[in-house]
Design a protein around this motif. Structure first.
Motif, mmCIF file in Angstrom:
data_model
loop_
_atom_site.group_PDB
_atom_site.id
_atom_site.type_symbol
_atom_site.label_atom_id
_atom_site.label_comp_id
_atom_site.label_asym_id
_atom_site.label_seq_id
_atom_site.Cartn_x
_atom_site.Cartn_y
_atom_site.Cartn_z
ATOM 1 N N MET A 1 0.971 -0.646 -0.284
ATOM 2 C CA MET A 1 -0.022 0.273 -0.275
ATOM 3 C C MET A 1 0.826 2.118 -0.051
ATOM 4 O O MET A 1 1.368 1.175 1.014
ATOM 5 C CB MET A 1 -0.696 0.400 1.440
ATOM 6 N N ALA A 2 1.240 1.633 -0.785
ATOM 7 C CA ALA A 2 1.408 3.792 -1.123
ATOM 8 C C ALA A 2 0.615 4.598 -0.382
ATOM 9 O O ALA A 2 -0.177 4.796 -0.181
ATOM 10 C CB ALA A 2 1.990 3.594 -2.659
ATOM 11 N N ARG A 3 2.080 4.794 0.391
ATOM 12 C CA ARG A 3 2.139 6.201 1.614
ATOM 13 C C ARG A 3 2.185 7.489 0.167
ATOM 14 O O ARG A 3 3.268 7.619 0.645
ATOM 15 C CB ARG A 3 2.450 6.204 2.385
ATOM 16 N N GLU A 4 1.383 8.095 0.243
ATOM 17 C CA GLU A 4 2.194 9.414 -0.410
ATOM 18 C C GLU A 4 1.711 10.687 -0.058
ATOM 19 O O GLU A 4 0.761 10.758 0.508
ATOM 20 C CB GLU A 4 1.714 9.047 -1.919
ATOM 21 N N ASP A 5 2.021 11.671 -0.434
ATOM 22 C CA ASP A 5 1.532 13.180 -0.294
ATOM 23 C C ASP A 5 0.210 13.221 -1.306
ATOM 24 O O ASP A 5 0.510 13.178 -2.555
ATOM 25 C CB ASP A 5 3.202 14.207 -0.510
ATOM 26 N N PRO A 6 -0.985 13.267 -1.016
ATOM 27 C CA PRO A 6 -1.813 13.465 -2.045
ATOM 28 C C PRO A 6 -2.004 15.222 -2.934
ATOM 29 O O PRO A 6 -2.188 14.540 -4.100
ATOM 30 C CB PRO A 6 -3.216 13.750 -0.080
ATOM 31 N N GLU A 7 -1.451 15.742 -2.163
ATOM 32 C CA GLU A 7 -0.920 16.836 -3.124
ATOM 33 C C GLU A 7 -0.170 15.850 -4.012
ATOM 34 O O GLU A 7 -0.134 17.295 -5.243
ATOM 35 C CB GLU A 7 -0.826 17.819 -2.223
ATOM 36 N N SER A 8 0.797 15.726 -4.537
ATOM 37 C CA SER A 8 1.269 15.042 -5.362
ATOM 38 C C SER A 8 0.096 14.729 -6.741
ATOM 39 O O SER A 8 0.814 14.624 -7.861
ATOM 40 C CB SER A 8 2.253 14.003 -4.995
ATOM 41 N N ARG A 9 -0.349 14.216 -6.239
ATOM 42 C CA ARG A 9 -1.465 13.528 -7.092
ATOM 43 C C ARG A 9 -2.659 14.559 -7.366
ATOM 44 O O ARG A 9 -4.006 13.827 -8.002
ATOM 45 C CB ARG A 9 -2.187 12.274 -6.711
ATOM 46 N N ARG A 178 -9.481 4.051 -9.870
ATOM 47 C CA ARG A 178 -8.741 4.537 -7.603
ATOM 48 C C ARG A 178 -9.666 4.696 -6.710
ATOM 49 O O ARG A 178 -10.025 4.928 -6.895
ATOM 50 C CB ARG A 178 -6.725 4.789 -8.703
ATOM 51 N N ARG A 179 -8.965 4.639 -5.628
ATOM 52 C CA ARG A 179 -9.493 5.079 -4.417
ATOM 53 C C ARG A 179 -8.025 6.238 -3.917
ATOM 54 O O ARG A 179 -6.907 5.773 -3.661
ATOM 55 C CB ARG A 179 -10.032 3.656 -3.501
ATOM 56 N N VAL A 180 -8.502 6.662 -3.073
ATOM 57 C CA VAL A 180 -7.816 7.746 -2.738
ATOM 58 C C VAL A 180 -8.073 7.292 -1.254
ATOM 59 O O VAL A 180 -9.515 7.848 -0.640
ATOM 60 C CB VAL A 180 -7.115 8.778 -2.541
#
Length: 196
Positions: A1-9, A178-180
């Motif tokens: 499960m990728a943990r990412e900065d949502p603003e980058s997406r 996809r889901r965030v």
């Protein structure tokens, strides 16, 4: 499960910003599915109106004598599933339902149209048990008796759902859906991206 900065997406860091973007306009009155837990711990779901979304949470209103209110009193954990089919989106909100304040509950009733105001008076098990002809006659009579409008019945109540987990699903025709997911953690939000 990728943990990412949502603003980058292209997603905001606060899920309520995205909720308000997806469900704009203050009083929304769109359909959703409210899921609660029954006395045996099994899920119980029904379709109803989402009344409003604000930074405080997600609001809905109902009859205080309903099964859903008894279930929330016993276990306030709920799930809201909001399908926005025309936009190819779905929002699932898990959280805790709390009684809304009296002013908000009264305003929500005033914001409803005449049909829904009358429904709050007549949506009872006793009325549901009547034959169709009696239901039509009694409905028409109550409308005639209240041409100046309705006030909220004593059992009119409301809840605000404080989210702890939100999943925003988006479909696409040119790539995979996809889901965030946002999960509340110590005053902030942990975000992950998941397959649709």
């Amino acid at each position: 499960m990728a943990r990412e900065d949502p603003e980058s997406r292209g997603y905001p860091g606060d899920p309520m910003d995205l909720s308000l973007e997806w469900l704009p306009g203050g009083v929304n009155q769109c359909l959703m599915t409210l899921s609660t837990l029954d006395a045996a711990g099994a899920p119980d779901s029904r379709t109803m109106l989402l009344s409003e979304v604000t930074r405080d949470g997600f609001f809905f209103h109902t009859d205080a004598l309903s099964n859903k209110c008894a279930q929330i009193a016993a276990d306030a954990r709920v799930t809201l599933t909001i399908l926005l089919a025309e936009q190819g989106r779905q929002l699932v909100v898990q959280g805790t339902a709390e009684p809304a304040d009296a002013r908000e509950v009264a305003q929500a009733y005033r914001d409803r149209g005449p049909y829904l105001q009358q429904l709050a008076w007549m949506n009872t098990d006793e009325f549901a048990a009547l034959d169709d002809a009696s239901r039509v006659t009694q409905w028409a009579q109550l409308a005639t008796d209240h041409t100046a409008g309705f006030t909220p019945p004593a059992t009119w109540t409301g809840y605000v759902v404080r989210p702890r987990r939100l999943r925003f699903w988006e479909g696409a025709v040119d790539t995979a859906s996809r889901r965030v997911e946002y999960v509340a953690t110590d005053g902030s939000w942990e975000t992950s991206f998941r397959a649709g």
